[in-house]
Write a protein that holds these residues in place. Structure first.
Motif, PDB file in Angstrom:
ATOM      1  N   ARG A  97       1.315  -1.223  -0.451  1.00 36.13           N
ATOM      2  CA  ARG A  97      -0.132   0.255   0.257  1.00 36.13           C
ATOM      3  C   ARG A  97       1.054   1.543  -0.097  1.00 36.13           C
TER       4      ARG A  97
ATOM      5  N   THR B 138      -7.248   4.468 -11.615  1.00 38.00           N
ATOM      6  CA  THR B 138      -8.502   3.962 -11.918  1.00 38.00           C
ATOM      7  C   THR B 138      -8.852   3.240 -13.866  1.00 38.00           C
TER       8      THR B 138
ATOM      9  N   ALA C 187      -7.057  -0.017 -15.890  1.00 37.60           N
ATOM     10  CA  ALA C 187      -7.892  -0.460 -16.879  1.00 37.60           C
ATOM     11  C   ALA C 187      -7.984  -0.490 -17.617  1.00 37.60           C
TER      12      ALA C 187
ATOM     13  N   THR D 175      -5.501  -1.774  -7.283  1.00 37.10           N
ATOM     14  CA  THR D 175      -6.602  -0.659  -7.191  1.00 37.10           C
ATOM     15  C   THR D 175      -6.123   0.836  -6.821  1.00 37.10           C
TER      16      THR D 175
ATOM     17  N   THR E 195      -3.196   0.051  -3.541  1.00 33.19           N
ATOM     18  CA  THR E 195      -2.501  -1.080  -3.704  1.00 33.19           C
ATOM     19  C   THR E 195      -2.511  -2.301  -4.604  1.00 33.19           C
ATOM     20  N   THR E 196      -0.866  -2.932  -4.395  1.00 33.29           N
ATOM     21  CA  THR E 196      -1.073  -3.553  -5.894  1.00 33.29           C
ATOM     22  C   THR E 196      -0.715  -4.733  -4.850  1.00 33.29           C
TER      23      THR E 196
ATOM     24  N   THR F 199      -8.255   4.358  -4.090  1.00 33.30           N
ATOM     25  CA  THR F 199      -9.202   3.812  -3.318  1.00 33.30           C
ATOM     26  C   THR F 199      -9.261   5.556  -2.746  1.00 33.30           C
TER      27      THR F 199
END
Length: 497
Positions: A70, A97, A101, A114, A126-127, A116
């Motif tokens: 993180r 994000t 994607a 992700t 966060t990997t 957040t």
């Protein structure tokens, strides 16, 4: 433009016109977002600076690693996009994000990652596993362009409306974009820094000599991607000056891409012979008039983990080919089982030195019995993305990433299945394993040991790719910019340092 540059001219520099060979077709973040930090209409979270370091750009402080997987990213206060909408944590998370994607450059480097929102100005990345190169990705022009995703999403594909929407985050706002030029003005109320220029123009001029002539005629202030021959042609002139990075500092140059699926190049013995038949010193000192640094291996010699394992040896090249059954004919060219030792080598006009280097390599390889055809293509990237239709290419690239702080992501991109730049079809299990180890290695000493093994495989054992010569990035400048310092790291031509 940088403070240093502005101080080097007679009085404050108020207007700047740059002539470049690469046209910018639209302002779509996926298609052309990497130009944003180079020409000032975009900014990144972190900025690469001299000495292999990173400094905060849109972030308030460097990313903080709060756990093995993180990272906390905190934005500077009062940031907005050029349209006035807030650049806050929610907007940042949306843009990042989207890249995770949709961006083919970053997807293979952060699988499963992700982003957040964890505060008004803070996001948490966060990997999927511990990842050493996250800070470098935040400073890389091709990874996380920072733009107003909410405004962009309904306008995707509508070029004129995207310009008017002012979705970017840089000190200069695009006001017009045509096939010939891009015009920009200072972004009102820009919170990161004060734009120095009142007007900025970027002209798209495919012909190298036309770009230089534009400087000589007072129609442009900087001409990018000039041929090395311009250095001699401009000696003693008062209407333009040839500038370049300092000797021994070149970190990018011309890579010899090899298509491992194609013709004789598919034979590792042939590739080894190619590596020994090329005179790298001659390319730098004679062919490029001493304005390039010699390539001694896959990485620039100044890096602590660089091996000097790329050597010229005509006798060794001939020995390898003889042992592999490639027989010389009466014309000196070689063949085996009725098939000639021949391949096509691509160059491209946007970097005019690429053809000069390709022709020189053609001549050097001929002495070993290779018949090489040099063919220029308008879009070399499109050509090498195809698994067929090409054998080798001379292509501008760098063995370390754009920020010059991360040697790991180029290994993944160039030499692992699914890598964004794995044009040659490399699939070597040991390299893939090493790439995974490097990703999770934070200790510099341990990383350097792994990097040396990578070079042994890439250059000596499998000859998967070679660097031909390293370019001290040049530019042709107007007399008033005689003191211009070429960016020492990334090509941040506007508001760089």
């Amino acid at each position: 433009m940088s403070t240093d540059t502005a101080a080097s001219v007679d009085g404050p520099l108020k207007q700047l016109t740059i002539a470049t060979s690469f046209a910018i077709g639209d302002l779509d973040p996926l298609e052309n977002g990497f130009w944003a930090p180079e020409f000032g209409f975009g900014a990144l979270l972190m900025k690469p600076v001299a000495g292999g370091k990173l400094t905060p750009w849109l972030l308030e402080s460097p990313p903080s690693r709060t756990s093995p997987t993180r990272w906390a990213l905190r934005l500077k206060p009062n940031l907005t996009f050029q349209n006035g909408k807030p650049l806050d944590a929610a907007a940042l998370a949306a843009a990042m994000t989207f890249s995770l994607a949709e961006n083919s450059s970053v997807k293979p480097l952060l699988p499963g990652a992700t982003v957040t929102v964890s505060g008004p100005r803070t996001v948490t990345v966060t990997t999927g596993k511990p990842t050493s190169y996250v800070p470098s990705l935040l400073a890389h022009e091709s990874m996380f362009p920072i733009f107003d995703y909410a405004t962009y999403q309904p306008l995707k594909g509508k070029d004129a409306e995207l310009i008017a929407a002012k979705i970017w985050s840089g000190p200069y706002t695009v006001t017009g974009l045509t096939p010939e030029a891009m015009t920009l003005v200072p972004t009102p109320g820009y919170a990161v820094s004060t734009p120095k220029l009142e007007k900025l123009s970027v002209r798209f001029v495919p012909d190298a000599h036309a770009r230089i002539l534009a400087v000589q005629n007072g129609e442009a202030d900087l001409a990018l991607y000039p041929p090395t021959s311009a250095a001699k042609e401009l000696q003693g002139r008062s209407d333009a000056v040839y500038l370049h990075q300092a000797p021994g500092t070149a970190a990018e140059g011309f890579q010899l891409l090899l298509n491992l699926r194609s013709g004789p190049i598919a034979d590792v013995a042939v590739r080894r012979a190619v590596s020994h038949a090329i005179d790298y010193g001659q390319l730098a000192t004679q062919v490029m008039n001493g304005l390039y640094d010699p390539a001694v291996g896959f990485y620039p010699a100044f890096l602590p983990y660089a091996l000097r394992n790329q050597t010229f040896g005509a006798a060794e090249a001939n020995r390898i080919l003889d042992a592999a059954g490639w027989v010389r004919g009466g014309d000196g060219m070689r063949a085996k089982d009725g098939k000639p030792l021949a391949f096509t080598l691509l160059s491209y006009p946007q970097q005019p030195d690429s053809k000069t280097v390709a022709v020189a390599v053609q001549a050097q390889l001929r002495t070993a019995g290779f018949a090489v055809e040099v063919r220029q293509v308008d879009d070399v990237t499109a050509a090498v993305k195809s698994p067929t239709g090409w054998d080798a290419a001379v292509m501008g690239n760098g063995a370390i990433d754009w920020t010059q702080t991360d040697p790991v992501t180029p290994v993944i991109a160039n030499f692992t299945p699914g890598g964004d730049n794995n044009y040659g079809g490399v699939d070597e299990p040991e390299l893939t394993r090493l790439a995974g180890q490097l990703t999770e290695t934070f200790d510099p000493t341990a990383r350097d040991t792994l990097m040396r093994r990578v070079q042994q495989i890439v250059v000596e054992e499998k000859v998967l790719s070679l660097y031909l010569t390293l370019k001290r990035v040049p530019v042709v400048a107007a007399p008033k910019l005689r003191g211009y310092a070429v960016p020492p790291v990334a090509l941040l031509w506007v508001d760089a340092y």
